[in-house]
Design a protein around this motif. Structure first.
Motif, PDB file in Angstrom:
ATOM      1  N   ILE A   1       4.181  -0.800   3.973  1.00 55.95           N
ATOM      2  CA  ILE A   1       5.569  -0.897   3.513  1.00 55.95           C
ATOM      3  C   ILE A   1       6.078  -2.339   3.620  1.00 55.95           C
ATOM      4  O   ILE A   1       6.819  -2.811   2.758  1.00 55.95           O
ATOM      5  CB  ILE A   1       6.488   0.091   4.273  1.00 55.95           C
ATOM      6  CG1 ILE A   1       7.881   0.133   3.645  1.00 55.95           C
ATOM      7  CG2 ILE A   1       6.592  -0.251   5.738  1.00 55.95           C
ATOM      8  CD1 ILE A   1       7.955   0.829   2.348  1.00 55.95           C
ATOM      9  N   HIS A   2       5.642  -3.055   4.647  1.00 59.98           N
ATOM     10  CA  HIS A   2       6.032  -4.465   4.786  1.00 59.98           C
ATOM     11  C   HIS A   2       5.428  -5.302   3.662  1.00 59.98           C
ATOM     12  O   HIS A   2       6.101  -6.178   3.104  1.00 59.98           O
ATOM     13  CB  HIS A   2       5.556  -5.040   6.127  1.00 59.98           C
ATOM     14  CG  HIS A   2       6.103  -4.338   7.316  1.00 59.98           C
ATOM     15  ND1 HIS A   2       5.324  -4.025   8.402  1.00 59.98           N
ATOM     16  CD2 HIS A   2       7.340  -3.880   7.592  1.00 59.98           C
ATOM     17  CE1 HIS A   2       6.069  -3.414   9.300  1.00 59.98           C
ATOM     18  NE2 HIS A   2       7.298  -3.308   8.831  1.00 59.98           N
TER      19      HIS A   2
ATOM     20  N   ALA B   1       4.427  -4.222   0.675  1.00 56.50           N
ATOM     21  CA  ALA B   1       5.060  -3.855  -0.590  1.00 56.50           C
ATOM     22  C   ALA B   1       6.436  -4.512  -0.719  1.00 56.50           C
ATOM     23  O   ALA B   1       6.784  -5.023  -1.786  1.00 56.50           O
ATOM     24  CB  ALA B   1       5.178  -2.334  -0.692  1.00 56.50           C
ATOM     25  N   ALA B   2       7.202  -4.506   0.350  1.00 58.25           N
ATOM     26  CA  ALA B   2       8.533  -5.121   0.305  1.00 58.25           C
ATOM     27  C   ALA B   2       8.434  -6.631   0.106  1.00 58.25           C
ATOM     28  O   ALA B   2       9.176  -7.202  -0.704  1.00 58.25           O
ATOM     29  CB  ALA B   2       9.295  -4.805   1.589  1.00 58.25           C
ATOM     30  N   TRP B   3       7.531  -7.280   0.817  1.00 60.20           N
ATOM     31  CA  TRP B   3       7.364  -8.725   0.719  1.00 60.20           C
ATOM     32  C   TRP B   3       6.992  -9.150  -0.696  1.00 60.20           C
ATOM     33  O   TRP B   3       7.418 -10.193  -1.182  1.00 60.20           O
ATOM     34  CB  TRP B   3       6.295  -9.175   1.716  1.00 60.20           C
ATOM     35  CG  TRP B   3       6.027 -10.635   1.705  1.00 60.20           C
ATOM     36  CD1 TRP B   3       4.919 -11.250   1.205  1.00 60.20           C
ATOM     37  CD2 TRP B   3       6.861 -11.681   2.214  1.00 60.20           C
ATOM     38  NE1 TRP B   3       5.008 -12.611   1.370  1.00 60.20           N
ATOM     39  CE2 TRP B   3       6.206 -12.903   1.994  1.00 60.20           C
ATOM     40  CE3 TRP B   3       8.097 -11.684   2.844  1.00 60.20           C
ATOM     41  CZ2 TRP B   3       6.744 -14.111   2.371  1.00 60.20           C
ATOM     42  CZ3 TRP B   3       8.628 -12.907   3.218  1.00 60.20           C
ATOM     43  CH2 TRP B   3       7.952 -14.098   2.980  1.00 60.20           C
ATOM     44  N   ARG B   4       6.215  -8.300  -1.373  1.00 58.63           N
ATOM     45  CA  ARG B   4       5.762  -8.638  -2.724  1.00 58.63           C
ATOM     46  C   ARG B   4       6.580  -7.942  -3.807  1.00 58.63           C
ATOM     47  O   ARG B   4       6.161  -7.894  -4.967  1.00 58.63           O
ATOM     48  CB  ARG B   4       4.286  -8.308  -2.853  1.00 58.63           C
ATOM     49  CG  ARG B   4       3.474  -9.097  -1.837  1.00 58.63           C
ATOM     50  CD  ARG B   4       2.055  -9.241  -2.212  1.00 58.63           C
ATOM     51  NE  ARG B   4       1.300  -9.788  -1.089  1.00 58.63           N
ATOM     52  CZ  ARG B   4       0.031  -9.563  -0.892  1.00 58.63           C
ATOM     53  NH1 ARG B   4      -0.660  -8.819  -1.733  1.00 58.63           N
ATOM     54  NH2 ARG B   4      -0.591 -10.097   0.140  1.00 58.63           N
ATOM     55  N   ALA B   5       7.729  -7.399  -3.438  1.00 54.23           N
ATOM     56  CA  ALA B   5       8.674  -6.778  -4.381  1.00 54.23           C
ATOM     57  C   ALA B   5       8.055  -5.637  -5.177  1.00 54.23           C
ATOM     58  O   ALA B   5       8.316  -5.489  -6.376  1.00 54.23           O
ATOM     59  CB  ALA B   5       9.272  -7.828  -5.305  1.00 54.23           C
ATOM     60  N   GLU B   6       7.258  -4.824  -4.521  1.00 50.34           N
ATOM     61  CA  GLU B   6       6.652  -3.647  -5.145  1.00 50.34           C
ATOM     62  C   GLU B   6       7.512  -2.434  -4.798  1.00 50.34           C
ATOM     63  O   GLU B   6       7.170  -1.604  -3.961  1.00 50.34           O
ATOM     64  CB  GLU B   6       5.204  -3.463  -4.657  1.00 50.34           C
ATOM     65  CG  GLU B   6       4.256  -4.564  -5.053  1.00 50.34           C
ATOM     66  CD  GLU B   6       3.962  -4.609  -6.540  1.00 50.34           C
ATOM     67  OE1 GLU B   6       4.300  -3.653  -7.272  1.00 50.34           O
ATOM     68  OE2 GLU B   6       3.387  -5.616  -6.991  1.00 50.34           O
ATOM     69  N   ALA B   7       8.673  -2.332  -5.461  1.00 47.25           N
ATOM     70  CA  ALA B   7       9.662  -1.299  -5.124  1.00 47.25           C
ATOM     71  C   ALA B   7       9.130   0.116  -5.331  1.00 47.25           C
ATOM     72  O   ALA B   7       9.409   1.004  -4.533  1.00 47.25           O
ATOM     73  CB  ALA B   7      10.924  -1.505  -5.941  1.00 47.25           C
TER      74      ALA B   7
ATOM     75  N   GLY C   1       6.910   0.893  -2.483  1.00 48.82           N
ATOM     76  CA  GLY C   1       7.745   1.041  -1.289  1.00 48.82           C
ATOM     77  C   GLY C   1       8.362   2.422  -1.227  1.00 48.82           C
ATOM     78  O   GLY C   1       8.359   3.080  -0.179  1.00 48.82           O
TER      79      GLY C   1
END
Length: 71
Positions: A54-55, A57-63, A66
């Motif tokens: 989840i971290h 995905a969030a860091w790479r803007a994979e909503a 996420g």
């Protein structure tokens, strides 16, 4: 399948970071724990060991990923 589950945190994090929603979903369906840590980390991309998918995905803007990981 046992190998995929054993490597689960690393695989889910790598798939999440690359936008591979189908791969993340497949790993979760196999029983990989969503809270399994990214043991390896990724020094090249600056991802420290121990983060969760989840971290990544969030860091790479994979909503979309996420959201999948939060379900």
């Amino acid at each position: 399948m046992k190998e995929a589950i054993a490597m689960g945190g690393d695989l889910v994090a790598k798939f999440a970071g690359n936008g591979n929603t189908a791969g993340v979903r497949q790993l979760l369906d196999l029983g990989v724990d969503v809270a399994a840590p990214f043991v390896e980390g990724d020094g090249y991309l600056g991802e420290p060991a121990g983060r969760l998918a989840i971290h990544i995905a969030a860091w790479r803007a994979e909503a979309g990923i996420g959201g999948l990981l939060l379900r």
